[in-house]
Write a protein that holds these residues in place. Structure first.
Motif, PDB file in Angstrom:
ATOM      1  N   THR A  33      12.207   9.779  10.885  1.00  0.00           N
ATOM      2  CA  THR A  33      12.240   9.970   9.286  1.00  0.00           C
ATOM      3  C   THR A  33      10.882   8.159   9.549  1.00  0.00           C
ATOM      4  O   THR A  33      11.519   7.223   9.547  1.00  0.00           O
ATOM      5  N   SER A  34      10.163   9.315   8.456  1.00  0.00           N
ATOM      6  CA  SER A  34       9.000   7.893   7.195  1.00  0.00           C
ATOM      7  C   SER A  34       9.583   7.097   6.404  1.00  0.00           C
ATOM      8  O   SER A  34      10.926   7.351   6.174  1.00  0.00           O
ATOM      9  N   LEU A  35       9.730   6.486   7.007  1.00  0.00           N
ATOM     10  CA  LEU A  35       9.438   4.753   6.037  1.00  0.00           C
ATOM     11  C   LEU A  35       9.677   5.155   4.245  1.00  0.00           C
ATOM     12  O   LEU A  35      10.451   5.557   3.319  1.00  0.00           O
ATOM     13  N   ALA A  36       8.976   5.695   4.016  1.00  0.00           N
ATOM     14  CA  ALA A  36       8.921   6.677   2.271  1.00  0.00           C
ATOM     15  C   ALA A  36      10.381   7.441   2.446  1.00  0.00           C
ATOM     16  O   ALA A  36      10.613   7.483   1.631  1.00  0.00           O
ATOM     17  N   ASP A  37      10.543   7.886   3.399  1.00  0.00           N
ATOM     18  CA  ASP A  37      11.516   9.169   2.476  1.00  0.00           C
ATOM     19  C   ASP A  37      12.643   7.823   3.273  1.00  0.00           C
ATOM     20  O   ASP A  37      13.534   7.961   2.597  1.00  0.00           O
ATOM     21  N   LEU A  38      12.573   7.293   4.279  1.00  0.00           N
ATOM     22  CA  LEU A  38      13.869   6.274   4.204  1.00  0.00           C
ATOM     23  C   LEU A  38      14.118   5.057   2.665  1.00  0.00           C
ATOM     24  O   LEU A  38      15.075   5.317   2.831  1.00  0.00           O
ATOM     25  N   SER A  88       0.734  -0.731   0.221  1.00  0.00           N
ATOM     26  CA  SER A  88       0.063  -0.439   0.053  1.00  0.00           C
ATOM     27  C   SER A  88       0.861   1.327   0.116  1.00  0.00           C
ATOM     28  O   SER A  88       0.615   2.324  -0.033  1.00  0.00           O
ATOM     29  N   ARG A  89       2.208   1.416  -0.261  1.00  0.00           N
ATOM     30  CA  ARG A  89       2.686   2.563  -0.257  1.00  0.00           C
ATOM     31  C   ARG A  89       4.001   2.467  -1.521  1.00  0.00           C
ATOM     32  O   ARG A  89       4.576   1.546  -2.231  1.00  0.00           O
ATOM     33  N   ASP A  90       3.516   3.768  -1.157  1.00  0.00           N
ATOM     34  CA  ASP A  90       4.419   4.540  -2.985  1.00  0.00           C
ATOM     35  C   ASP A  90       5.396   5.543  -2.285  1.00  0.00           C
ATOM     36  O   ASP A  90       5.369   6.606  -1.892  1.00  0.00           O
ATOM     37  N   PRO A  91       6.556   4.781  -2.639  1.00  0.00           N
ATOM     38  CA  PRO A  91       7.990   4.522  -3.105  1.00  0.00           C
ATOM     39  C   PRO A  91       6.721   2.650  -1.994  1.00  0.00           C
ATOM     40  O   PRO A  91       6.966   3.820  -0.704  1.00  0.00           O
ATOM     41  N   LYS A  92       7.954   1.599  -2.178  1.00  0.00           N
ATOM     42  CA  LYS A  92       7.367   0.891  -1.284  1.00  0.00           C
ATOM     43  C   LYS A  92       9.363   0.212  -0.578  1.00  0.00           C
ATOM     44  O   LYS A  92       9.990  -0.398  -1.532  1.00  0.00           O
ATOM     45  N   PRO A  93       8.680   0.395   0.447  1.00  0.00           N
ATOM     46  CA  PRO A  93      10.547  -0.308   1.647  1.00  0.00           C
ATOM     47  C   PRO A  93      10.533  -1.304   1.115  1.00  0.00           C
ATOM     48  O   PRO A  93       9.752  -1.918   1.241  1.00  0.00           O
TER      49      PRO A  93
END
Length: 398
Positions: free
Chosen positions: A285-290, A222-227
């Motif tokens: 730091t959020s997963l998206a930023d990571l 469900s995430r973009d970008p996908k960690p």
């Protein structure tokens, strides 16, 4: 040669991008140099024309050495005033009585002029033999001459008294190496070797368990970008340490030193070694930023452009050795860090579901935490790893 980092004393020329007569702009990268941490660019102090390049490819120069000359206008030249580095004082390595002072050796300038002072590349630190009391002075001197360390003696079978390595054993070993295929190790490879040698002087231990990766794999869809799973592990470790920062404290002498920031590194494979760029404030730091930062770091690592500053100051590191298909590992923490979290490859396994009273498939991975046993005990490491697992199995908390 500019100052390339606090712990960098020298660098090796790996590429020269200009020739005499070329016009250059201010801050233009004209020479690539390699340290034991990364490849970096040397830039021009002002615009002008290249008059002469005195540096030679594959030669190593200390900080402050003159690598070349730029012909510039008087106005530009006036804005750039070259400063020679301060003289270095080196104490003589001779024994002294308690009532005697050891006089400092004569001062010598570190900066080289017109290419003088270049020397063949070698290990980034001098060879030391502390603790190797079985080594004779003659063998000790030969090791220092060749820039070898006691670890290099591990492949030699000693023929002396008590299986000691003699000078003849050492020379025979070196002769065999000369007849084998070999190449000079890069600065990055020797840097990794030196870091691991220093790390191994500590009492290291590892605890491990398994983790259900299905929640992570579902969440990333469900995430973009996908960690990747490794970034979830980094984020989980950072969040866990934010509630228990003492787990990553370093023992220095009789003091426990604790960082004010949760800065976590992530191991990235380079061409011939490992680079560990650090994510500052990883708990914030959020997963998206990571995911965005990690993509940039991988690209820089492939170019060996991760600077020493980007690799300094971390309190822990994450290594996703599962990308190589490995299920289990005991990675070694860096010398200035206490913890290293390792994540293995995910595999489908049968898991007993107590509610359904039957086995159900789930994606499971092995996860390990290697630690400096001087700073943290098995119980503390186990509780920290348990919390990391809880966060990975409940990614909504990340």
């Amino acid at each position: 040669m500019p100052q390339l980092g606090e712990s960098i004393a020298e660098a090796t020329i790996v590429d020269i991008k200009v020739k005499p007569g070329d016009e250059v702009a201010v801050d233009q990268e004209i020479i690539d140099v390699e340290t034991n941490k990364a490849v970096m660019g040397v830039t021009t102090p002002c615009k002008g024309k290249i008059e002469k390049i005195t540096a030679q490819l594959k030669e190593t120069y200390p900080i402050g050495s003159v690598l070349g000359y730029v012909e510039a206008s008087e106005a530009d030249a006036a804005r750039f005033k070259k400063q020679a580095p301060p003289p270095q004082t080196v104490a003589e390595e001779i024994p002294a009585r308690a009532d005697q002072e050891v006089k400092p050796a004569r001062q010598e300038k570190v900066a080289a002029r017109d290419g003088d002072g270049a020397r063949p590349g070698g290990l980034p630190v001098p060879a030391t033999l502390k603790g190797a009391s079985f080594v004779s002075p003659r063998v000790r001197a030969r090791l220092a001459e060749l820039q070898l360390t006691p670890a290099d003696l591990a492949g030699i079978t000693g023929t002396g008294a008590g299986n000691r390595v003699t000078i003849k054993d050492l020379e025979n070993f070196l002769h065999k190496i000369d007849n084998q295929s070999a190449k000079e190790a890069s600065a990055i490879r020797t840097g990794v070797a030196d870091a691991m040698r220093r790390s191994w002087t500590r009492p290291l231990s590892t605890v491990g368990s398994s983790v259900n990766l299905d929640p992570v794999l579902q969440d990333r869809q469900s995430r973009d970008p996908k960690p990747g799973p490794g970034l979830y592990a980094l984020r989980a470790l950072a969040v866990a340490l934010s509630k228990n920062p003492g787990a990553a404290a370093k023992l220095i002498g009789n003091r426990v030193v604790q960082s004010k920031s949760i800065d976590v590194g992530i191991a990235v494979e380079a061409e011939d070694g490992i680079m560990v760029p650090v994510i500052r404030g990883a708990d914030k730091t959020s997963l998206a930023d990571l995911a965005t930062k990690y993509k940039e770091l991988v690209e820089l690592a492939r170019q060996r452009r991760i600077s020493p500053d980007m690799q300094a100051g971390g309190i822990a590191t994450v290594s996703n050795f599962g990308t190589f298909g490995m299920q289990w590992g005991t990675p070694i923490p860096l010398p200035d860090q206490t913890l290293l979290l390792g994540l293995g490859v995910g595999k489908k396994v049968p898991f007993w579901n107590e509610e359904k009273k039957e086995f159900v498939p789930r994606t499971e991975a092995q996860i390990t935490l290697s630690f400096d046993h001087r700073s943290i005990d098995g119980g503390g490491a186990g509780r920290l790893l348990k919390r990391v697992i809880e966060l990975l199995e409940n990614p909504n908390e990340l």
